[in-house]
Design a protein around this motif. Structure first.
Motif, PDB file in Angstrom:
ATOM      1  N   LEU A  93       2.558  21.850 -22.028  1.00  0.00           N
ATOM      2  CA  LEU A  93       2.059  23.223 -22.028  1.00  0.00           C
ATOM      3  C   LEU A  93       3.186  24.240 -22.238  1.00  0.00           C
ATOM      4  CD1 LEU A  93      -0.611  23.188 -19.211  1.00  0.00           C
ATOM      5  CD2 LEU A  93      -0.953  23.444 -21.658  1.00  0.00           C
ATOM      6  N   ARG A  94       4.417  23.863 -21.902  1.00  0.00           N
ATOM      7  CA  ARG A  94       5.481  24.852 -22.003  1.00  0.00           C
ATOM      8  C   ARG A  94       5.696  25.283 -23.443  1.00  0.00           C
ATOM      9  NH1 ARG A  94      11.309  21.988 -21.647  1.00  0.00           N
ATOM     10  NH2 ARG A  94      11.881  23.787 -22.887  1.00  0.00           N
ATOM     11  N   ARG A  95       5.247  24.457 -24.388  1.00  0.00           N
ATOM     12  CA  ARG A  95       5.430  24.861 -25.777  1.00  0.00           C
ATOM     13  C   ARG A  95       4.616  26.093 -26.096  1.00  0.00           C
ATOM     14  NH1 ARG A  95       5.039  19.023 -27.843  1.00  0.00           N
ATOM     15  NH2 ARG A  95       6.850  18.163 -26.787  1.00  0.00           N
ATOM     16  N   ALA A  96       3.507  26.281 -25.331  1.00  0.00           N
ATOM     17  CA  ALA A  96       2.705  27.481 -25.556  1.00  0.00           C
ATOM     18  C   ALA A  96       3.466  28.735 -25.134  1.00  0.00           C
ATOM     19  CB  ALA A  96       1.386  27.385 -24.794  1.00  0.00           C
ATOM     20  N   ILE A 155       0.834  -1.203   0.000  1.00  0.00           N
ATOM     21  CA  ILE A 155       0.000   0.000   0.000  1.00  0.00           C
ATOM     22  C   ILE A 155       0.865   1.248   0.000  1.00  0.00           C
ATOM     23  CG2 ILE A 155      -1.697   1.297   1.324  1.00  0.00           C
ATOM     24  CD1 ILE A 155      -2.920  -1.260   2.178  1.00  0.00           C
ATOM     25  N   GLU A 156       1.916   1.210   0.856  1.00  0.00           N
ATOM     26  CA  GLU A 156       2.760   2.400   0.953  1.00  0.00           C
ATOM     27  C   GLU A 156       3.527   2.630  -0.345  1.00  0.00           C
ATOM     28  OE1 GLU A 156       3.223   4.704   3.194  1.00  0.00           O
ATOM     29  OE2 GLU A 156       5.035   5.602   2.364  1.00  0.00           O
ATOM     30  N   THR A 157       4.251   1.601  -0.777  1.00  0.00           N
ATOM     31  CA  THR A 157       5.140   1.839  -1.912  1.00  0.00           C
ATOM     32  C   THR A 157       4.370   1.959  -3.224  1.00  0.00           C
ATOM     33  OG1 THR A 157       5.441  -0.520  -2.043  1.00  0.00           O
ATOM     34  CG2 THR A 157       7.140   0.701  -0.916  1.00  0.00           C
ATOM     35  N   ARG A 158       3.380   1.061  -3.390  1.00  0.00           N
ATOM     36  CA  ARG A 158       2.686   1.100  -4.689  1.00  0.00           C
ATOM     37  C   ARG A 158       1.517   2.063  -4.655  1.00  0.00           C
ATOM     38  NH1 ARG A 158       2.602  -5.016  -6.008  1.00  0.00           N
ATOM     39  NH2 ARG A 158       4.800  -5.493  -5.729  1.00  0.00           N
ATOM     40  N   GLY A 159       0.740   1.986  -3.561  1.00  0.00           N
ATOM     41  CA  GLY A 159      -0.475   2.808  -3.515  1.00  0.00           C
ATOM     42  C   GLY A 159      -0.161   4.272  -3.304  1.00  0.00           C
ATOM     43  N   ILE A 160       0.413   4.567  -2.119  1.00  0.00           N
ATOM     44  CA  ILE A 160       0.564   5.980  -1.751  1.00  0.00           C
ATOM     45  C   ILE A 160       1.696   6.616  -2.528  1.00  0.00           C
ATOM     46  CG2 ILE A 160       1.102   7.509   0.160  1.00  0.00           C
ATOM     47  CD1 ILE A 160      -0.326   5.499   1.967  1.00  0.00           C
ATOM     48  N   ASP A 161       2.873   5.942  -2.491  1.00  0.00           N
ATOM     49  CA  ASP A 161       3.974   6.497  -3.256  1.00  0.00           C
ATOM     50  C   ASP A 161       3.630   6.542  -4.733  1.00  0.00           C
ATOM     51  OD1 ASP A 161       5.254   6.715  -0.961  1.00  0.00           O
ATOM     52  OD2 ASP A 161       6.885   5.315  -1.386  1.00  0.00           O
ATOM     53  N   GLY A 162       2.938   5.507  -5.196  1.00  0.00           N
ATOM     54  CA  GLY A 162       2.554   5.476  -6.603  1.00  0.00           C
ATOM     55  C   GLY A 162       1.667   6.653  -6.953  1.00  0.00           C
ATOM     56  N   ALA A 163       0.714   6.926  -6.061  1.00  0.00           N
ATOM     57  CA  ALA A 163      -0.190   8.048  -6.325  1.00  0.00           C
ATOM     58  C   ALA A 163       0.591   9.349  -6.359  1.00  0.00           C
ATOM     59  CB  ALA A 163      -1.274   8.098  -5.253  1.00  0.00           C
ATOM     60  N   VAL A 164       1.485   9.508  -5.376  1.00  0.00           N
ATOM     61  CA  VAL A 164       2.263  10.750  -5.318  1.00  0.00           C
ATOM     62  C   VAL A 164       3.122  10.890  -6.569  1.00  0.00           C
ATOM     63  CG1 VAL A 164       4.110  11.913  -4.099  1.00  0.00           C
ATOM     64  CG2 VAL A 164       2.266  10.850  -2.820  1.00  0.00           C
ATOM     65  N   ASN A 165       3.838   9.792  -6.882  1.00  0.00           N
ATOM     66  CA  ASN A 165       4.701   9.860  -8.055  1.00  0.00           C
ATOM     67  C   ASN A 165       3.886  10.043  -9.325  1.00  0.00           C
ATOM     68  OD1 ASN A 165       6.858   9.521  -6.418  1.00  0.00           O
ATOM     69  ND2 ASN A 165       7.033   7.320  -6.760  1.00  0.00           N
ATOM     70  N   GLY A 166       2.723   9.378  -9.356  1.00  0.00           N
ATOM     71  CA  GLY A 166       1.886   9.496 -10.545  1.00  0.00           C
ATOM     72  C   GLY A 166       1.425  10.926 -10.758  1.00  0.00           C
ATOM     73  N   VAL A 167       0.976  11.544  -9.674  1.00  0.00           N
ATOM     74  CA  VAL A 167       0.531  12.934  -9.787  1.00  0.00           C
ATOM     75  C   VAL A 167       1.679  13.814 -10.245  1.00  0.00           C
ATOM     76  CG1 VAL A 167      -0.237  14.921  -8.465  1.00  0.00           C
ATOM     77  CG2 VAL A 167      -1.325  12.718  -8.128  1.00  0.00           C
ATOM     78  N   ALA A 168       2.846  13.561  -9.638  1.00  0.00           N
ATOM     79  CA  ALA A 168       4.008  14.367 -10.012  1.00  0.00           C
ATOM     80  C   ALA A 168       4.348  14.172 -11.485  1.00  0.00           C
ATOM     81  CB  ALA A 168       5.197  13.988  -9.128  1.00  0.00           C
ATOM     82  N   ALA A 169       4.328  12.892 -11.913  1.00  0.00           N
ATOM     83  CA  ALA A 169       4.663  12.624 -13.320  1.00  0.00           C
ATOM     84  C   ALA A 169       3.651  13.276 -14.248  1.00  0.00           C
ATOM     85  CB  ALA A 169       4.700  11.116 -13.552  1.00  0.00           C
ATOM     86  N   LEU A 170       2.372  13.232 -13.821  1.00  0.00           N
ATOM     87  CA  LEU A 170       1.325  13.850 -14.640  1.00  0.00           C
ATOM     88  C   LEU A 170       1.603  15.338 -14.794  1.00  0.00           C
ATOM     89  CD1 LEU A 170      -1.405  13.072 -15.957  1.00  0.00           C
ATOM     90  CD2 LEU A 170      -2.477  14.037 -13.924  1.00  0.00           C
ATOM     91  N   VAL A 171       1.940  15.972 -13.677  1.00  0.00           N
ATOM     92  CA  VAL A 171       2.196  17.409 -13.711  1.00  0.00           C
ATOM     93  C   VAL A 171       3.391  17.702 -14.614  1.00  0.00           C
ATOM     94  CG1 VAL A 171       2.954  19.354 -12.309  1.00  0.00           C
ATOM     95  CG2 VAL A 171       1.146  17.864 -11.485  1.00  0.00           C
ATOM     96  N   VAL A 172       4.437  16.857 -14.469  1.00  0.00           N
ATOM     97  CA  VAL A 172       5.616  17.084 -15.291  1.00  0.00           C
ATOM     98  C   VAL A 172       5.267  16.961 -16.769  1.00  0.00           C
ATOM     99  CG1 VAL A 172       7.819  16.070 -15.980  1.00  0.00           C
ATOM    100  CG2 VAL A 172       7.312  16.417 -13.568  1.00  0.00           C
ATOM    101  N   ARG A 173       4.501  15.928 -17.088  1.00  0.00           N
ATOM    102  CA  ARG A 173       4.174  15.725 -18.501  1.00  0.00           C
ATOM    103  C   ARG A 173       3.284  16.845 -19.036  1.00  0.00           C
ATOM    104  NH1 ARG A 173       2.085  10.094 -18.629  1.00  0.00           N
ATOM    105  NH2 ARG A 173       3.591   9.747 -16.976  1.00  0.00           N
ATOM    106  N   ALA A 174       2.291  17.232 -18.192  1.00  0.00           N
ATOM    107  CA  ALA A 174       1.411  18.326 -18.616  1.00  0.00           C
ATOM    108  C   ALA A 174       2.216  19.600 -18.806  1.00  0.00           C
ATOM    109  CB  ALA A 174       0.319  18.541 -17.568  1.00  0.00           C
ATOM    110  N   GLY A 175       3.162  19.828 -17.848  1.00  0.00           N
ATOM    111  CA  GLY A 175       3.985  21.017 -17.982  1.00  0.00           C
ATOM    112  C   GLY A 175       4.834  20.968 -19.246  1.00  0.00           C
ATOM    113  N   GLY A 176       5.373  19.775 -19.514  1.00  0.00           N
ATOM    114  CA  GLY A 176       6.194  19.634 -20.712  1.00  0.00           C
ATOM    115  C   GLY A 176       5.412  19.945 -21.970  1.00  0.00           C
TER     116      GLY A 176
END
Lengths: 182, 615, 101
Positions: B586-589, B563-584
């Protein structure tokens, strides 16, 4: 008579406007701006705004355009448009958008025109009348405007100062950032 | 006012010792701590002589604590016959143990901290005893738990002591959760928690709810009073200083569960199912703990299991509706068990901390006072007349017998008798192994200093004479007083009383003889397979390990690994990765070209303009 | 009054769009700046025209404030252009793209 003056002034203003954006040399652009300002001053007179017309001449033509010319001279009149245009898409887009805006504005004027013109006395638009209003109803914005001018003066002095010759000055790291990103 | 003073004295002692105790000389600390408790004792005596105490109760409202909707809980104090008895026991025995501690703890580094905790404990216990409603009682209940935790882990630099403190705290949490649920259920079903009004409420409640409430409250009692199945913390609690074991884990705090049931007896009397559960658990615990005590080598652990066993007796008394007898046994037990613990502490003091009985022996010569005190305590525990334990234990067994005659279970009575026998054996064993020759050590034990001797002497007197409080021959003043409080029929009027009394006495005497026979000459009898069974606590702890600890560990491991490594850490990392990708993306704008920004502004202007025009 | 107010407004609109075209199509900071001045003046003309149509002086007062702001803006803006030129030796707006994402 009035129509003739309007037609001449309007023609001059449009010609000046085109001159600003079309001329190669910044000096010509500045002189075109001067032409626009003069024509607009004439139009202001037609619209019973003597005070504004005077301000237009004194401040715009007398101060701002001179400032422009001064800077142009300072920068050796280099327009800087030597590199190839990297925003090629902007030319058609700008034309289309500008056309749209012009159409919208003209359409609005066309559709909403027709209101009567109020009759005004001889004192309308004189320095006395405008001043009366500035120093009564718009007292506070007037004072705020004076403060704004002061801030502008200070800002210009600060920005215009030569940069300190320290290595941490803004120039060097900026280039570093830029280099890394590229 | 007087009631508040009773609590205020030790509380003030705690505050002073806690704040500036480290700078006071040891002498002042000891006198201050004992003095506040002595003052509390005097105030308790004065308050208990107030006429209102015998006529329904002396109350002292303090302030309005909770006023939420229909539920109002004023904080206040109440002293009636029951709580005055408890207050006297707590402050009286508490005072003696404070004095004893002056000598016992004389060389400890954290002298002031020790007495500050002890004073806080007295104040908390008094709050528990004197609270006028269940919530105030609960606050005291939790505070004594806290003090218990602090004092068990008093030598927190010892790994075992720190763990024992944690264990006590966690196990008590389980019981307290049940207790709190019971209180909440009571509050929602009756709308009041005032102890003065509980009596009239029992008849209004649905039988099912009443049974649930009382059972939940009893869960709390099993935690605090170390009954099956939550007894496991008390033996480990012996890691604390011995006076603490005497005061908290024998005489006062662990009896809080008994006191609570006595306090709420109208509810329990109306719930026959709960009463039989209480009696059954009490009897089972009494016998179980006595057998375990039989095979312990650690003298303090013998006494700890003995305490659990005797608490079982008290619960039997509650279960067979002999509340006065139970409270009487609580009082005498406080005397003789505190005495036994203080004697054990004296042994530890003399032997430099050795408490394993295999390394003791032959101490009677060098430590006459201590040995004398221990023997008196042992006789009282074994129920030999005329010592205090005889009177109270006898009353409980009689009540169990009467209850069985009227449809109760004979098992309770039989278990009580069996426990009496085992008790006599193990206490004889402890006395022989500790005090009789041959000595198994080469030290030079010395008798305790006067500050430790005199409290033992006082408790010895009480252990001998305390029985008079309930002896029919002298009018049984305490029992009469309690009989009127509980509105129960006066006990011991039935015909076979004499014979009934003879049975436990005979059994106790037989047990002592048996003990002398078995362990003569300090023989280390192991009792074979049965002994191993007892020594492993009937495998109770092992069952807990397998049934609770192992699954809990597995669950924790699962939480940590999956739960900790896959669930919670996964969620945190997933959100972070999503933000990074979205930023990547959007930065072209953000071209950095002023002119493209200007074009965007223009486009926006046109949209707004279009909206206004076409609206 | 032989010239309708609508003519003044149409002229203002035309000048404004000319200014926009300058901003979008020219890369020289100076010329872009002049185009902005052109847009401001177009708006000024509109203000004056409406003041005349409604017979109220508030429009002309607004023009006064626009003039003040324009003056300040030119002063600060030109200072910035000079500062940029001093560090980067260019006034081409497309060369100044540090904010690129």
């Amino acid at each position: 008579m009035e129509l003739v003056i309007f037609a001449l002034a309007a023609l001059g203003a449009v010609a000046g406007g085109v001159g600003i954006i079309a001329s190669r040399s910044p000096v010509r652009s500045a002189l075109s701006l001067l032409l626009v300002l003069g024509c607009l001053a004439a139009l202001s007179l037609l619209l019973a705004a003597q005070f504004i017309a005077a301000l237009q001449i004194i401040i715009y033509a007398g101060a701002i355009v001179i400032l422009f010319l001064f800077v142009v001279m300072l920068l050796h009149a280099r327009s800087g448009e030597t590199a190839p245009n990297r925003l090629g898409w902007l030319t058609p887009a700008g034309i289309v958008l500008g056309g749209l805006l012009l159409a919208g504005l003209l359409g609005t004027v066309w559709a909403r025109d027709g209101g009567g013109v109020a009759s005004v006395g001889a004192e309308f638009g004189t320095a006395e009348a405008v001043g009366q209003m500035l120093f009564t109803t718009f007292m506070l914005p007037f004072e705020a405007a004076s403060v704004l001018l002061l801030v502008g003066i200070i800002a210009a002095v600060i920005i215009g100062r030569p940069e300190p010759a320290s290595p941490t000055a803004t120039g060097t790291p900026r280039r570093g950032v830029e280099a890394r990103k590229r | 006012m007087l009631l508040a003073l009773i609590i205020a004295f030790p509380l003030a002692g705690w505050l002073i010792l806690g704040v500036v105790g480290g700078r006071l000389p040891r002498r002042v600390i000891g006198i201050l701590a004992s003095g506040t408790v002595a003052l509390a004792f005097v105030a308790s005596v004065a308050a208990s002589r107030h006429p209102a105490v015998s006529a329904g109760g002396l109350t002292a409202p303090l302030f309005s604590w909770i006023a939420a909707g229909a539920l109002t809980v004023p904080a206040g104090l109440l002293m009636d016959r029951l709580s005055s008895l408890m207050a006297l026991v707590v402050t009286g025995v508490g005072f003696l143990i404070h004095v004893y501690s002056i000598g016992y703890m004389a060389d400890d580094r954290s002298y002031a901290r020790y007495f500050a905790y002890l004073n806080l404990f007295i104040a908390s216990m008094l709050l528990l005893v004197l609270g006028s409603n269940l919530l105030v009682l609960f606050v005291g209940w939790e505070l004594v738990g806290l003090c218990s935790y602090l004092l068990i882990g008093f030598w927190f630099d010892r790994e075992r002591a720190a763990q024992a403190g944690r264990k006590a705290f966690v196990v008590n949490r389980i019981g307290d959760a049940g207790f709190l649920l019971g209180i909440l259920l009571l509050a929602t079903s009756t709308g009041t928690l005032e102890l003065g009004r509980i009596g009239s409420l029992a008849s209004q409640m649905a039988p099912g709810v009443l049974t649930a409430v009382t059972l939940l409250l009893f869960v709390g009692a099993t935690g605090k009073s170390a009954q099956l199945p939550l007894y496991v913390w008390l033996p480990d609690a012996m890691e604390g200083p011995t006076p603490v074991s005497a005061l908290i884990h024998a005489a006062t705090m662990v009896t809080a569960g008994v006191y609570m049931i006595a306090r709420l007896h109208p509810l329990f009397l109306a719930a026959p199912l709960t009463l039989s559960v209480v009696a059954g658990v009490g009897a089972a615990t009494a016998f179980f703990a006595a057998t375990v005590a039989l095979v312990q080598w650690d003298l303090k652990r013998v006494l700890a299991y003995s305490t659990i066993s005797q608490l079982g007796y008290m619960f039997v008394a509650m279960g067979v509706v002999a509340m006065p007898a139970g409270m009487f046994h609580l009082t005498t037990h406080a005397f003789f068990k505190a005495l036994l613990f203080l004697a054990a502490g004296s042994v530890m003091h003399a032997m430099g901390g050795v408490i394993d009985m295999r390394q003791l022996g032959g101490l009677a010569g060098a430590m006459r006072w201590t040995a004398f005190g221990f023997v008196i305590g042992a006789l009282a525990l074994a129920g030999i007349p005329p010592f205090a334990g005889f009177f109270s234990k006898d009353l409980i067994l009689e009540a169990a017998f009467t209850s069985a005659q009227h449809g109760g279970s004979w098992l309770v009575w039989v278990a009580g008798l069996a426990t009496a026998f085992v008790t006599a054996v193990y206490v004889t064993r402890a006395a022989i192994l500790t005090f009789l020759p041959p000595a198994a050590h080469h030290g030079h034990p010395h008798e305790a200093p006067p500050t430790m001797r005199w409290p033992m002497a006082a408790l010895a007197v009480l252990s001998v004479g305390g029985g008079a409080l309930g002896a029919q021959a002298v009018g049984a003043p305490l029992l009469h007083s309690l009989d009127r409080f509980f509105a129960t029929a006066p006990a011991t009027e039935s015909a076979p009383a004499v014979l009934l009394t003879m049975i436990p006495v005979a059994i106790g005497a037989l047990g002592m003889v048996m003990g002398v026979f078995l362990y003569r000459g300090r023989r280390e009898v192991t009792l074979g397979a049965v002994g191993r069974f007892f020594e492993r606590q009937w495998y109770v702890e092992r069952v807990y390990d397998a049934a609770i600890l192992a699954p809990a560990r597995a669950l924790a491991q699962f939480c940590a690994d999956v739960i900790e490594t896959r669930g919670i850490d996964g969620a945190v990392n997933g959100v972070a990765a999503l933000v990074v990708r979205a930023g990547g993306t959007l930065r072209r704008a953000q071209t950095g070209f002023v002119r493209s920004y200007a074009a965007a502004i223009l486009a926006g202007t046109i949209v707004v303009l279009g909206y206004w025009l076409l609206r | 009054m032989t010239v309708p107010i609508g003519a003044y407004l149409a002229l203002g609109a035309l000048l404004f769009v000319l200014g926009i075209a300058g901003v979008l199509l020219r890369r020289s900071a100076l010329i872009v700046f002049m185009s902005i001045e052109l847009m401001l003046n177009a708006v000024n003309l509109t203000f004056v025209a409406f003041a005349r149509q409604l017979g109220r002086l508030e429009g002309q007062v607004a023009v006064f404030f626009v003039l003040v702001v324009a003056a300040v803006e030119v002063v600060v803006g030109l200072a910035i252009i000079i500062a940029i030129f001093r560090t980067r030796a260019t006034v081409d707006l497309d060369d100044v793209d540090l904010l690129r994402g």
